[in-house]
Design an enzyme around this catalytic site. Structure first.
Site, short mmCIF file in Angstrom:
data_model
loop_
_atom_site.label_atom_id
_atom_site.label_comp_id
_atom_site.label_asym_id
_atom_site.label_seq_id
_atom_site.Cartn_x
_atom_site.Cartn_y
_atom_site.Cartn_z
CB ILE A 136 -6.55 8.94 8.39
CG1 ILE A 136 -5.67 7.83 7.82
CG2 ILE A 136 -7.20 8.18 9.59
CD1 ILE A 136 -6.45 6.77 7.19
CG ASP A 147 -5.86 10.31 0.64
OD1 ASP A 147 -5.67 9.75 1.87
OD2 ASP A 147 -5.09 11.11 0.29
CE LYS A 189 2.19 33.79 16.71
NZ LYS A 189 1.30 34.66 17.45
CD GLN A 207 -2.47 32.14 16.58
OE1 GLN A 207 -2.50 33.56 16.49
NE2 GLN A 207 -2.10 31.82 17.97
CE LYS A 262 -1.82 31.87 22.31
NZ LYS A 262 -0.70 31.56 22.78
N GLY A 301 3.70 -6.39 -9.07
CA GLY A 301 5.02 -5.53 -9.30
C GLY A 301 5.16 -5.77 -10.70
CB CYS A 317 -1.01 -9.06 -9.91
SG CYS A 317 -1.50 -8.61 -11.28
NE ARG A 326 1.31 -2.26 -20.08
CZ ARG A 326 1.87 -1.24 -18.96
NH1 ARG A 326 2.72 -2.18 -18.27
NH2 ARG A 326 1.52 -0.24 -19.01
CG HIS A 340 -3.98 -6.17 -7.67
ND1 HIS A 340 -2.81 -6.27 -7.10
CD2 HIS A 340 -3.83 -5.99 -9.00
CE1 HIS A 340 -1.95 -6.20 -8.03
NE2 HIS A 340 -2.56 -6.08 -9.11
CD GLU A 391 -3.86 -6.45 -3.64
OE1 GLU A 391 -4.02 -7.50 -3.90
OE2 GLU A 391 -2.73 -5.97 -4.33
N1 GLN Z 1 3.83 -6.98 -14.31
C1 GLN Z 1 2.62 -7.78 -14.58
C2 GLN Z 1 1.69 -7.20 -15.48
O1 GLN Z 1 1.75 -6.37 -16.02
C3 GLN Z 1 1.73 -7.77 -13.08
C4 GLN Z 1 1.06 -6.58 -12.68
C5 GLN Z 1 0.97 -6.52 -11.16
O2 GLN Z 1 1.40 -7.36 -10.40
N2 GLN Z 1 -0.21 -5.55 -10.89
O3 GLN Z 1 0.67 -8.21 -16.09
#
Ligand code: GLN
Length: 548
Positions: free
Chosen positions: A27, A79, A197, A200, A231, A367, A394, A478, A525, A527
């Site tokens: 940050i 990051d 310290k 340092q 210091k 996920g 996703c 995938r 995604h 986000e």
């Molecule tokens: N597991 C799912 C796929 O591989 C969704 C992946 C995810 O949510 N990024 O298509």
């Protein structure tokens, strides 16, 4: 590509960490970038990570936090997400480097006889490879100032090559390279006094690399007093004005404004010989004031599974989702209250989803794998039937489609090939060319990664939210919606409001407003492209619905 300037115009600032990790070096780096950019400089931010993983895609989010995906498809560390958010722009793939990338590159060159029979060694070959990468990132970005954060802490064996490369760059361009140490000053409870310290000692360790710090950012619970500034200045051999006080603040967005209290922008540009007045922080200030002025709360349930964390906290696994929700909440004048729900608890008890009725909106984020999937499907069914605003990201979109197939189309065995490749109705399936990569066990290369365009259908929620016909969004998955079921799903009322240009890949699924206040899922995604100064249109629309 922009016209290249002479290389010797480029300036570099290295940010290194001392004493311990987790004190906000990322940050701090992003905030310095934010300020220097606000001074009208072309700034780029670069992260070098000491991992041997070639990219962050193979790291478990429970241990390493979220995998952030860039436009170009590179899977990186969180990051990079903070950098893009604080700069409000996309970065390029040369801005992220891991030890794995460097070593595999050097070894490949060695195998190809590109070193002309030399004995190939860490010094100079690995180090020089890194120096070239520092310069390449600056050149490709055509940046006035390239700020490079070296992952890990001074003294780690793992980042020694990155440190040494920085030292040599300084030797090559003595006036154009500066070093910032982000350090930590503990206030032990029993003493009640801030101790300098460890800082340092960190400086001494940095000196042992042949590197001298030009600035010290002093992270602590409290502000640095003048005695300690003195210091640190004397003991660490840094000008007093270059010791920046960085006490804990309420939110990360306060950090740039706080740094500016010590005039970090003016001091840094001056020390690089490129002063030009003060930064114009007005846009950032107005964003920060929105984060503080909202009163009314919206309660959003995030139903996921990366909650039992190892080294990282829960917030790290879903960082971009949290940030995206915040920006859109502030944009809508409300305070986001996120509630974390582990979907596993509904796996065998779908009726318990009743407890979700109290939330203003539900998000099922991305996920992998099968844990908690039945639970998520139960949650989606509940959101659909009880008309609670729903946003699926996703996996959350794939499961929304499966739920519709199971409960509206009555295809009880509907599933995704990820969980049960033998299921009768594979609503979500793998594409042919991905299959081949999986057979070759090339897992890293088997995903659709990075930015792809999507065409939006007129009259849909997505089209209205974005306010345009074509968008570009980032992917990391995938599996895809199986085209064989699209007609049936659409007849049953699901709308695929965004598709790839050739119409073959389903990018957005939604229910029409007549059926549900807001039920929308994205194969991509969104986000990853939400930024404080430009909140994401789909999150804006979701929060707007939740606010009602
Ligand atoms: N597991 C799912 C796929 O591989 C969704 C992946 C995810 O949510 N990024 O298509």
């Amino acid at each position: 590509m922009a016209v290249r300037k002479k290389k010797n115009n480029r300036k570099f600032i290295f940010v290194v960490g001392g004493v311990m990790s987790g004190v906000g070096k990322g940050i701090a780096t992003a905030s310095i970038g934010n300020i220097l950019q606000a001074m009208g400089k072309n700034v780029s931010l670069m992260k070098v990570d000491p991992y041997l993983n070639v990219d962050a895609g193979t790291m478990n989010p429970k241990e390493h936090g979220e995998v952030f995906v860039m436009d170009n498809g590179l899977e990186t560390d969180q990051d990079m997400g903070n950098y893009e958010r604080f700069l409000d722009r996309d970065l390029i793939k040369e801005d992220y480097v891991t030890s794995g990338m460097v070593y595999s590159d050097v070894i490949e060159k060695e195998r190809n006889l590109q070193y002309n029979g030399e004995c190939v060694e860490a010094i100079p070959h690995v180090r020089d490879n890194i120096i070239e990468r520092y310069k390449r990132s600056a050149d490709l970005n055509d940046s006035d100032i390239t700020i490079i954060e070296i992952g890990g802490t001074i003294g780690d064996f793992n980042n020694a090559m990155f440190m040494d490369a920085a030292r040599v760059l300084k030797l090559q361009y003595p006036d154009d390279v500066k070093f910032v140490l982000v350090s930590y000053l503990p206030i032990p409870k029993k003493l009640g006094e801030m101790k300098t310290k460890p800082t340092q000692n960190a400086i001494r360790q940095l000196n042992s690399y042949g590197i001298h710090a030009n600035f010290v950012i002093a992270r602590s619970e409290a502000s640095l007093d003048s005695v300690r500034k003195d210091k640190i200045a004397i003991q660490c051999n840094v000008q007093k004005g270059h010791v920046i006080s960085a006490p804990d603040v309420e939110s990360i967005y306060d950090v740039p404004l706080n740094f500016e209290k010590d005039k970090i922008g003016e001091l840094m540009t001056k020390s690089l010989g490129i002063s030009n007045g003060k930064p114009n922080m007005s846009k950032w200030k107005s964003f920060v004031s929105k984060t503080k002025s909202a009163k009314k709360e919206v309660d959003i349930a995030v139903v996921g599974k990366y909650f039992d964390t190892g080294d990282f906290t829960l917030a790290d696994s879903y960082l971009s989702v949290i940030e995206a929700v915040k920006y859109s909440a502030y944009h809508n004048g409300v305070v986001p209250k996120l509630h974390w729900i582990n979907s596993k608890k509904y796996d065998n008890n779908p009726n318990a989803t009743k407890e979700l009725a109290k939330f203003d909106g539900i998000i099922v984020p991305g996920g992998f794998g099968e844990t908690g999937i039945e639970g998520k499907l139960a949650v989606i069914k509940f959101a659909r039937e009880k008309k609670i605003p729903y946003l699926g990201l996703c996996y959350g979109m794939q499961l929304m489609t499966i739920e519709y197939a199971r409960n509206v189309l009555k295809l009880q065995d509907a599933n995704t090939a990820e969980i049960n490749p033998q299921a009768k109705d594979l609503i979500i399936d793998i594409m042919e060319d991905q299959k081949r990569k999986l057979m070759e066990k090339n897992m890293g290369g088997s995903m659709r990664l990075g930015a792809y365009p999507a065409i939006l259908k007129k009259g849909t929620i997505a089209r209205e939210a974005y306010g345009k016909n074509e968008v570009s969004e980032r992917h990391r998955h995938r599996y895809e919606v199986n085209n064989a079921y699209i007609e049936a799903l659409e007849k049953a009322g699901l709308v695929f409001s965004g598709t790839s240009k050739n119409g073959e890949l389903m990018e957005i699924a939604e229910l029409p407003k007549s059926k549900h206040p807001f039920m929308l899922g994205t194969q991509f995604h969104p986000e990853f492209k939400a930024r404080p100064l430009s909140p994401h249109p789909l999150f804006n629309a979701f929060i707007k619905a939740a606010k009602k």
